[in-house]
Design a protein around this motif. Structure first.
Motif, short mmCIF file in Angstrom:
data_model
loop_
_atom_site.label_atom_id
_atom_site.label_comp_id
_atom_site.label_asym_id
_atom_site.label_seq_id
_atom_site.Cartn_x
_atom_site.Cartn_y
_atom_site.Cartn_z
N GLY A 41 43.28 26.00 3.99
CA GLY A 41 43.25 25.68 2.57
C GLY A 41 42.01 24.94 2.10
O GLY A 41 41.88 24.67 0.93
N ALA A 42 41.12 24.56 2.99
CA ALA A 42 39.94 23.81 2.60
C ALA A 42 39.00 24.68 1.76
O ALA A 42 38.85 25.86 2.02
N GLU A 43 38.39 24.06 0.75
CA GLU A 43 37.44 24.78 -0.10
C GLU A 43 36.16 25.04 0.69
O GLU A 43 35.65 24.15 1.34
N PRO A 44 35.62 26.25 0.60
CA PRO A 44 34.38 26.55 1.33
C PRO A 44 33.17 25.89 0.66
O PRO A 44 33.19 25.61 -0.54
N VAL A 45 32.14 25.68 1.45
CA VAL A 45 30.86 25.21 0.94
C VAL A 45 29.93 26.41 0.95
O VAL A 45 29.75 27.06 1.98
N ALA A 46 29.37 26.74 -0.22
CA ALA A 46 28.46 27.88 -0.33
C ALA A 46 27.04 27.43 -0.02
O ALA A 46 26.58 26.40 -0.52
N LEU A 47 26.37 28.18 0.84
CA LEU A 47 24.95 27.96 1.13
C LEU A 47 24.22 29.20 0.67
O LEU A 47 24.20 30.22 1.35
N GLY A 48 23.67 29.15 -0.49
CA GLY A 48 23.03 30.33 -1.07
C GLY A 48 24.08 31.36 -1.44
O GLY A 48 25.26 31.05 -1.61
N SER A 49 23.65 32.59 -1.50
CA SER A 49 24.57 33.64 -1.91
C SER A 49 25.19 34.38 -0.73
O SER A 49 26.08 35.20 -0.92
N SER A 50 24.74 34.09 0.49
CA SER A 50 25.22 34.89 1.61
C SER A 50 26.07 34.14 2.64
O SER A 50 26.61 34.77 3.54
N ILE A 51 26.19 32.82 2.52
CA ILE A 51 26.95 32.07 3.52
C ILE A 51 27.94 31.14 2.86
O ILE A 51 27.61 30.44 1.90
N ARG A 52 29.16 31.16 3.40
CA ARG A 52 30.18 30.16 3.03
C ARG A 52 30.64 29.50 4.31
O ARG A 52 30.81 30.15 5.33
N VAL A 53 30.85 28.18 4.25
CA VAL A 53 31.28 27.40 5.41
C VAL A 53 32.69 26.87 5.13
O VAL A 53 32.92 26.23 4.11
N PHE A 54 33.59 27.14 6.06
CA PHE A 54 34.98 26.71 5.96
C PHE A 54 35.28 25.72 7.09
O PHE A 54 34.94 25.96 8.24
N GLY A 55 35.98 24.64 6.75
CA GLY A 55 36.48 23.72 7.76
C GLY A 55 35.43 22.89 8.43
O GLY A 55 35.68 22.33 9.50
N GLY A 56 34.26 22.78 7.87
CA GLY A 56 33.21 22.00 8.50
C GLY A 56 32.97 20.69 7.77
O GLY A 56 33.14 20.61 6.56
N THR A 71 25.07 37.97 5.87
CA THR A 71 26.16 37.55 4.99
C THR A 71 27.35 37.21 5.88
O THR A 71 27.89 38.09 6.56
N VAL A 72 27.71 35.92 5.89
CA VAL A 72 28.79 35.46 6.78
C VAL A 72 29.64 34.39 6.13
O VAL A 72 29.18 33.65 5.26
N ASP A 73 30.87 34.32 6.59
CA ASP A 73 31.77 33.21 6.32
C ASP A 73 31.95 32.50 7.66
O ASP A 73 32.49 33.08 8.60
N VAL A 74 31.45 31.27 7.77
CA VAL A 74 31.50 30.53 9.03
C VAL A 74 32.70 29.59 8.99
O VAL A 74 32.80 28.74 8.10
N HIS A 75 33.59 29.76 9.95
CA HIS A 75 34.80 28.94 10.06
C HIS A 75 34.68 28.06 11.30
O HIS A 75 34.48 28.58 12.40
N VAL A 83 32.59 34.64 10.98
CA VAL A 83 32.09 33.99 12.19
C VAL A 83 32.97 32.77 12.44
O VAL A 83 33.14 31.95 11.54
N ASP A 84 33.52 32.67 13.63
CA ASP A 84 34.32 31.51 14.02
C ASP A 84 33.56 30.74 15.09
O ASP A 84 33.05 31.33 16.04
N VAL A 85 33.48 29.44 14.91
CA VAL A 85 32.80 28.56 15.87
C VAL A 85 33.80 27.52 16.34
O VAL A 85 34.37 26.79 15.53
N CYS A 86 34.00 27.46 17.64
CA CYS A 86 34.98 26.55 18.22
C CYS A 86 34.31 25.54 19.14
O CYS A 86 34.78 25.23 20.23
N VAL A 87 33.18 25.04 18.69
CA VAL A 87 32.42 24.02 19.41
C VAL A 87 32.27 22.85 18.44
O VAL A 87 31.75 23.02 17.34
N GLU A 88 32.73 21.68 18.84
CA GLU A 88 32.61 20.51 17.97
C GLU A 88 31.16 20.03 17.87
O GLU A 88 30.75 19.50 16.87
N SER A 89 30.38 20.23 18.93
CA SER A 89 29.01 19.74 18.99
C SER A 89 28.13 20.47 17.97
O SER A 89 28.20 21.69 17.85
#
Length: 194
Positions: A28-43, A67-71, A91-97
């Protein structure tokens, strides 16, 4: 004594309570848009800076940002037990670092998306042959024998800081550079000047 089933129900209940609360990886977190091609979720802000850094690596080489949605996720359960995963524009990233392991993982997963969006079938075939492989991305073939994985690792290596060696066989820098140039039609950048 708590049974496994009871523990699973408790975990599901706790996770459901956090949905929408801005917890990394929450749906449910709102994404952060970085330009027109990337959205970041849960970061958190550090994760957003990490994605901006990765996007800059693509832009400064003239490759164009995929063009990606990074979770971001707090553990590997969001990535099928791996450090990262990619399907389509997700794109899912499961690394805290947010340091080297996080950078390499993000560049690798974005590399998959970049390949999907920019590399023609004929180039994929030439790359597969160049790497001495028989398969692009067939599920019956081990990861290390898929040209698609070699491509993402080589793009991450070419755009990254090169503190970590690619996790594929045949990592000779000259061979990696040749693969990068075939996929991207651009020379390998100096890691400090990207």
């Amino acid at each position: 004594m708590v049974t496994k089933a009871a523990r699973r129900l408790l975990v599901v209940a706790i996770a459901a309570a956090f949905v929408g609360q801005g917890v990394p990886g929450s749906a449910g977190a709102e994404p952060v848009a970085l330009g027109s091609s990337i959205r970041v979720f849960g970061g958190d802000p550090e994760h957003v800076r990490l994605v901006r850094w990765a996007a800059d690596r693509y832009e400064t080489r003239g490759l164009g940002v995929p063009t990606v949605d990074v979770h971001f996720h707090p553990d590997t359960s969001g990535c099928y037990g791996h450090l990262g995963s990619q399907l389509g524009r997700r794109v899912d990233v499961c690394v805290e670092s947010v340091f080297e392991l996080g950078r390499e993982t993000l560049l690798h997963e974005m590399g998959h998306a970049w390949i999907d969006q920019n590399v023609a079938q004929t180039v994929r075939e030439r790359f597969t042959e160049m790497r001495g492989l028989r398969a692009w991305n067939q599920s019956t073939v081990p990861w290390d024998d898929r040209a698609y994985e070699h491509g993402a690792e080589i793009i991450a290596w070419g755009l990254g800081n090169r503190y970590m060696a690619p996790s594929i066989p045949d990592r000779d820098p000259a061979r990696l550079a040749a693969g990068f140039e075939l996929l991207t039609e651009t020379p390998v950048p100096n890691p400090m000047n990207v």
